[in-house]
Write a protein that holds these residues in place. Structure first.
Motif, short mmCIF file in Angstrom:
data_model
loop_
_atom_site.label_atom_id
_atom_site.label_comp_id
_atom_site.label_asym_id
_atom_site.label_seq_id
_atom_site.Cartn_x
_atom_site.Cartn_y
_atom_site.Cartn_z
N SER A 1 -16.16 2.64 -13.57
CA SER A 1 -16.70 1.28 -13.71
C SER A 1 -15.98 0.26 -12.83
O SER A 1 -16.18 -0.94 -12.99
CB SER A 1 -16.63 0.85 -15.19
OG SER A 1 -15.34 1.11 -15.69
N GLY A 2 -15.15 0.75 -11.91
CA GLY A 2 -14.48 -0.16 -10.98
C GLY A 2 -13.51 -1.11 -11.65
O GLY A 2 -13.36 -2.26 -11.23
N THR A 3 -12.89 -0.65 -12.74
CA THR A 3 -11.93 -1.51 -13.42
C THR A 3 -10.57 -0.81 -13.54
O THR A 3 -10.47 0.41 -13.52
CB THR A 3 -12.39 -1.87 -14.84
OG1 THR A 3 -12.67 -0.66 -15.54
CG2 THR A 3 -13.61 -2.76 -14.84
N LEU A 4 -9.56 -1.65 -13.65
CA LEU A 4 -8.20 -1.13 -13.81
C LEU A 4 -7.68 -1.64 -15.15
O LEU A 4 -7.64 -2.84 -15.39
CB LEU A 4 -7.33 -1.66 -12.67
CG LEU A 4 -5.90 -1.21 -12.62
CD1 LEU A 4 -5.80 0.28 -12.36
CD2 LEU A 4 -5.15 -1.96 -11.53
N ASP A 5 -7.36 -0.68 -16.04
CA ASP A 5 -6.83 -1.08 -17.35
C ASP A 5 -5.31 -1.09 -17.29
O ASP A 5 -4.69 -0.04 -17.06
CB ASP A 5 -7.29 -0.09 -18.43
CG ASP A 5 -8.80 -0.12 -18.59
OD1 ASP A 5 -9.39 -1.19 -18.34
OD2 ASP A 5 -9.40 0.91 -18.95
N ILE A 6 -4.72 -2.25 -17.53
CA ILE A 6 -3.26 -2.32 -17.50
C ILE A 6 -2.74 -2.65 -18.89
O ILE A 6 -3.22 -3.58 -19.54
CB ILE A 6 -2.78 -3.40 -16.51
CG1 ILE A 6 -3.32 -3.09 -15.11
CG2 ILE A 6 -1.26 -3.48 -16.46
CD1 ILE A 6 -2.95 -4.13 -14.10
N LEU B 1 -4.79 0.48 -5.69
CA LEU B 1 -6.17 0.11 -6.06
C LEU B 1 -6.40 -1.40 -5.94
O LEU B 1 -7.44 -1.84 -5.45
CB LEU B 1 -6.48 0.57 -7.49
CG LEU B 1 -6.61 2.08 -7.69
CD1 LEU B 1 -6.68 2.43 -9.18
CD2 LEU B 1 -7.83 2.63 -6.96
N THR B 2 -5.41 -2.18 -6.36
CA THR B 2 -5.63 -3.63 -6.32
C THR B 2 -5.53 -4.18 -4.90
O THR B 2 -5.97 -5.29 -4.63
CB THR B 2 -4.63 -4.37 -7.23
OG1 THR B 2 -3.32 -3.88 -6.93
CG2 THR B 2 -4.92 -4.19 -8.70
N ASN B 3 -4.93 -3.41 -4.00
CA ASN B 3 -4.84 -3.87 -2.61
C ASN B 3 -5.99 -3.41 -1.73
O ASN B 3 -6.00 -3.66 -0.53
CB ASN B 3 -3.52 -3.41 -1.98
CG ASN B 3 -2.38 -4.33 -2.40
OD1 ASN B 3 -2.44 -5.53 -2.15
ND2 ASN B 3 -1.39 -3.77 -3.06
N LEU B 4 -6.98 -2.71 -2.33
CA LEU B 4 -8.12 -2.27 -1.53
C LEU B 4 -9.00 -3.47 -1.18
O LEU B 4 -9.08 -4.44 -1.95
CB LEU B 4 -8.98 -1.28 -2.33
CG LEU B 4 -8.37 0.11 -2.60
CD1 LEU B 4 -9.26 0.89 -3.56
CD2 LEU B 4 -8.18 0.89 -1.30
N SER B 5 -9.65 -3.39 0.00
CA SER B 5 -10.63 -4.43 0.35
C SER B 5 -12.01 -3.89 -0.01
O SER B 5 -12.21 -2.67 -0.04
CB SER B 5 -10.59 -4.72 1.84
OG SER B 5 -9.28 -5.05 2.22
N PRO B 6 -12.97 -4.80 -0.23
CA PRO B 6 -14.31 -4.32 -0.59
C PRO B 6 -14.84 -3.33 0.45
O PRO B 6 -14.74 -3.59 1.65
CB PRO B 6 -15.16 -5.60 -0.61
CG PRO B 6 -14.17 -6.70 -0.80
CD PRO B 6 -12.88 -6.26 -0.18
N LEU C 1 -11.92 -4.27 -9.92
CA LEU C 1 -11.50 -3.80 -8.59
C LEU C 1 -12.62 -4.04 -7.56
O LEU C 1 -13.79 -4.08 -7.93
CB LEU C 1 -11.20 -2.30 -8.64
CG LEU C 1 -9.99 -1.87 -9.46
CD1 LEU C 1 -9.99 -0.35 -9.63
CD2 LEU C 1 -8.70 -2.33 -8.79
N PRO C 2 -12.25 -4.15 -6.28
CA PRO C 2 -13.32 -4.25 -5.27
C PRO C 2 -14.06 -2.92 -5.20
O PRO C 2 -13.47 -1.88 -5.52
CB PRO C 2 -12.55 -4.52 -3.96
CG PRO C 2 -11.16 -4.09 -4.22
CD PRO C 2 -10.91 -4.18 -5.70
N PRO C 3 -15.34 -2.92 -4.79
CA PRO C 3 -16.04 -1.63 -4.68
C PRO C 3 -15.34 -0.74 -3.66
O PRO C 3 -14.95 -1.22 -2.59
CB PRO C 3 -17.44 -2.01 -4.19
CG PRO C 3 -17.39 -3.44 -3.81
CD PRO C 3 -16.16 -4.06 -4.38
N PHE C 4 -15.14 0.51 -4.02
CA PHE C 4 -14.48 1.44 -3.10
C PHE C 4 -15.04 2.84 -3.31
O PHE C 4 -15.66 3.12 -4.34
CB PHE C 4 -12.95 1.43 -3.30
CG PHE C 4 -12.50 2.12 -4.57
CD1 PHE C 4 -12.61 1.49 -5.80
CD2 PHE C 4 -11.99 3.42 -4.54
CE1 PHE C 4 -12.21 2.13 -6.98
CE2 PHE C 4 -11.59 4.07 -5.70
CZ PHE C 4 -11.70 3.42 -6.93
N THR C 5 -14.80 3.70 -2.33
CA THR C 5 -15.19 5.11 -2.45
C THR C 5 -13.93 5.95 -2.44
O THR C 5 -13.12 5.84 -1.51
CB THR C 5 -16.09 5.55 -1.28
OG1 THR C 5 -17.27 4.75 -1.29
CG2 THR C 5 -16.48 7.02 -1.40
#
Ligand code: ADE
Length: 337
Positions: free
Chosen positions: A133-138, A102-107, A153-157
């Motif tokens: 909500s496009g967030t990653l809880d760590i 998820l964190t390596n995705l591009s917008p 996170l960047p917007p992704f589908t």
């Protein structure tokens, strides 16, 4: 033709064969045959998102294997011009694996998760805020000193696919806000058109009648159709014959596939229920054990086609072979037995 040119063409075709799945995949909505309802819905979803300048919402595809769930994901990537990253439920073993994806995705990226029903439950929970909500809880640390940090996170589908929708939890299912779409079996005409399209890409000459003959034995499934087309072409080539009804029949007989597309295992399932369990009802687990097969394989691969053809029925007490099933195996149907 000079030999260098011939070799080049052969090399090009060899390459096509090596990456066959990719080569045969349609690149535009127009090239994609069948599944009209899904095509129309997804087209509108993507166009509307494009016009508003938004990221398309998350989509879930489900249905029998080989109907084109992955193909649709690639097509959406091509049509939207967004990059696609591909993974699968069983490949994501730890929470960290998904966090890293998820964190390596591009917008704008499309994330495709195949076999999402095999995603571990505690990993699944990471997906909820990511999808919503496009967030990653760590969570960092353990015990009382543990704290949560939230990454944007960047917007992704997310496009997910599954053959077992019933294994997906309700909270996960409800987060596919773009829609949950069921892929249907194809008609023989649609499969015939898919075969003709594949044949032209692979430089195979095939008449309509011959394509239809392969189509009728393709389990209403493009993946099977493309597989049978290649095997028939191989047989015609090795036996130095044309690809015609005769070579198709010989190839399919050799593969153990009968005139309505049943494999040896399909027929064994019917025979087993009739001979060992008086035609049913009998539980899937029992059938699987009698045949030394895995129950999920029978349920996902064999059963849908047998049901679609009306050869077996699923009842609350188990599977039952229908009169049509008996007739296909040329076994006398007697309900009183
Ligand atoms: N190849 C596999 N599935 C297809 C489809 N639905 N349309 C066109 N080509 C395909």
């Amino acid at each position: 033709m000079d030999s260098i040119k011939k070799t080049e063409i052969r090399k090009k075709n060899d390459k096509k064969e090596l990456f066959l799945d990719q080569t045969l995949r349609p690149n535009t909505w127009n090239e994609y045959i069948g599944q009209e309802n899904i095509k129309n819905n997804v087209f509108v979803l993507l166009e509307a998102a494009k016009e508003r300048g938004h990221q398309p919402e998350h989509i879930l595809f489900y249905g029998s294997p080989g109907l084109g769930k992955t193909t649709l994901a690639y097509l959406i990537s091509k049509e939207t011009g967004h990059q696609i990253k591909i993974t699968s439920g069983p490949a994501i073993e730890k929470v960290g694996d998904l966090a890293s994806i998820l964190t390596n995705l591009s917008p704008g990226d499309i994330l495709f998760i195949d076999e999402i029903h095999r995603l571990n439950k505690n990993i699944e929970e990471i997906l909820y805020p990511a999808m919503e909500s496009g967030t990653l809880d760590i969570i960092i640390g353990k015990g009382p000193s543990a704290r949560t940090i939230q990454l944007e996170l960047p917007p992704f589908t997310l496009i997910a696919a599954t053959t077992r929708i019933s294994m997906l939890s309700a909270p996960l299912r409800s987060r596919f806000s773009g829609g949950v779409f069921r892929l249907e079996f194809y008609s023989n005409e649609e499969i015939k058109d898919i075969i003709k399209r594949s044949a032209s890409i692979l430089d195979i000459e095939i008449k309509d009648e011959v394509a239809l003959e392969i189509a009728k034995r393709s389990r209403f499934t493009p993946r099977t159709a493309n597989f049978l087309l290649r095997r028939c072409r191989d047989f015609a080539q090795v036996s130095k014959k044309n690809l015609n009804e005769n070579t198709v029949n010989k190839t399919l007989t050799m593969l153990g596939i009968d005139d309505i597309g049943l494999s040896q295992l399909d027929r064994q399932i019917l025979e087993n229920i009739i001979e060992k369990f008086k035609g049913g009802p009998v539980g899937l687990g029992t059938i699987a054990m009698a045949l030394s097969e895995e129950a999920p394989t029978l349920e996902e691969v064999n059963e849908p086609y047998l049901i679609q053809l009306g050869l077996i029925e699923r009842t609350p007490r188990g599977r039952v072979v229908t009169e049509k099933g008996y007739q296909h195996l040329k076994i006398n149907y007697n309900k009183l037995l």
